[in-house]
Design a protein around this motif. Sequence first.
Motif, PDB file in Angstrom:
ATOM      1  N   LYS A 175      56.108 175.569  32.380  1.00 26.75           N
ATOM      2  CA  LYS A 175      56.807 176.156  31.794  1.00 26.75           C
ATOM      3  C   LYS A 175      59.008 175.158  31.763  1.00 26.75           C
ATOM      4  O   LYS A 175      58.073 174.804  33.005  1.00 26.75           O
TER       5      LYS A 175
ATOM      6  N   HIS B 233      62.097 176.631  30.917  1.00 25.79           N
ATOM      7  CA  HIS B 233      62.678 177.171  29.638  1.00 25.79           C
ATOM      8  C   HIS B 233      63.566 176.589  28.614  1.00 25.79           C
ATOM      9  O   HIS B 233      64.114 176.560  27.474  1.00 25.79           O
TER      10      HIS B 233
ATOM     11  N   ALA C 171      61.882 174.699  26.167  1.00 31.49           N
ATOM     12  CA  ALA C 171      61.707 175.532  25.655  1.00 31.49           C
ATOM     13  C   ALA C 171      62.788 176.498  24.415  1.00 31.49           C
ATOM     14  O   ALA C 171      62.778 175.930  22.636  1.00 31.49           O
TER      15      ALA C 171
ATOM     16  N   ALA D  13      58.535 179.029  27.181  1.00 31.33           N
ATOM     17  CA  ALA D  13      60.142 179.608  28.278  1.00 31.33           C
ATOM     18  C   ALA D  13      59.222 180.465  29.128  1.00 31.33           C
ATOM     19  O   ALA D  13      57.785 180.217  29.587  1.00 31.33           O
TER      20      ALA D  13
ATOM     21  N   LEU E  65      64.206 184.063  29.951  1.00 26.96           N
ATOM     22  CA  LEU E  65      64.953 184.608  29.060  1.00 26.96           C
ATOM     23  C   LEU E  65      65.237 185.682  28.679  1.00 26.96           C
ATOM     24  O   LEU E  65      65.782 187.045  29.443  1.00 26.96           O
TER      25      LEU E  65
END
Length: 227
Positions: A54, A56, A59, A78, A83
């Motif tokens: 992952k 972010h 992403a 993500a 988020l």
Amino acid sequence: MIGPSASAAELIAHLETLRSEENVAGMARFGIVTETALGISNPDLQKIARSVKKNHARALELWAGDIREARMLALYTAEPTKLTPAEARRWAEDFNSWEIVDCAADLFVEARLDDLIPQFAADNREFVRRTAFAMIAGAAVHRKQDSDEILLAWLPLIEAHSADPRNFVRKAVNWALRNIGKRSRACHTPALALAERLAASPGKTARWIGKDAIRELTNGKVIGRLK
């Protein structure tokens, strides 16, 4: 093998090498939007996601790439704790497929962006509204620590949108109602009551949602599994 240090650009270049026109044609038969698709299966994308981990910021860059597989990879990689509602709303602006919506809904549920559910439901765009009910359906299954009351509070929203005849909305509304009803005995009774009310509705869409939900919620195996 591409690894965690790969940039968004490197990942997109890697995805391009895996293009399959045959798979693109197959996806179209399942109602997947293929204008920007490379034809990479979701299990293969999930393997890539596990290998790159992952990230972010990456992403967000992948999503901006406007390629089906890059966007699916963005959703898989993500970080839910990072988020923001603004980012989720921005991604929702691009929703054009049930597949993207349902994957995003799982992420939004994990990120606990429940405040977006009524906002998405109020949006008249088919795939944005579907997101609201896909989130409810997902929360009913995956958020086992939440109280039943949290899920039951969404029943009025389900009823309010039970007349939307669009295929991807009505199926998600039905999905949300069924999943709430299957969550527990405490949820089953009010969900079934709503299903029966909808089944008696003069509206064709609401009747279909209600009757289909009743069929599942009165199934002996479903009732036997309820705690």
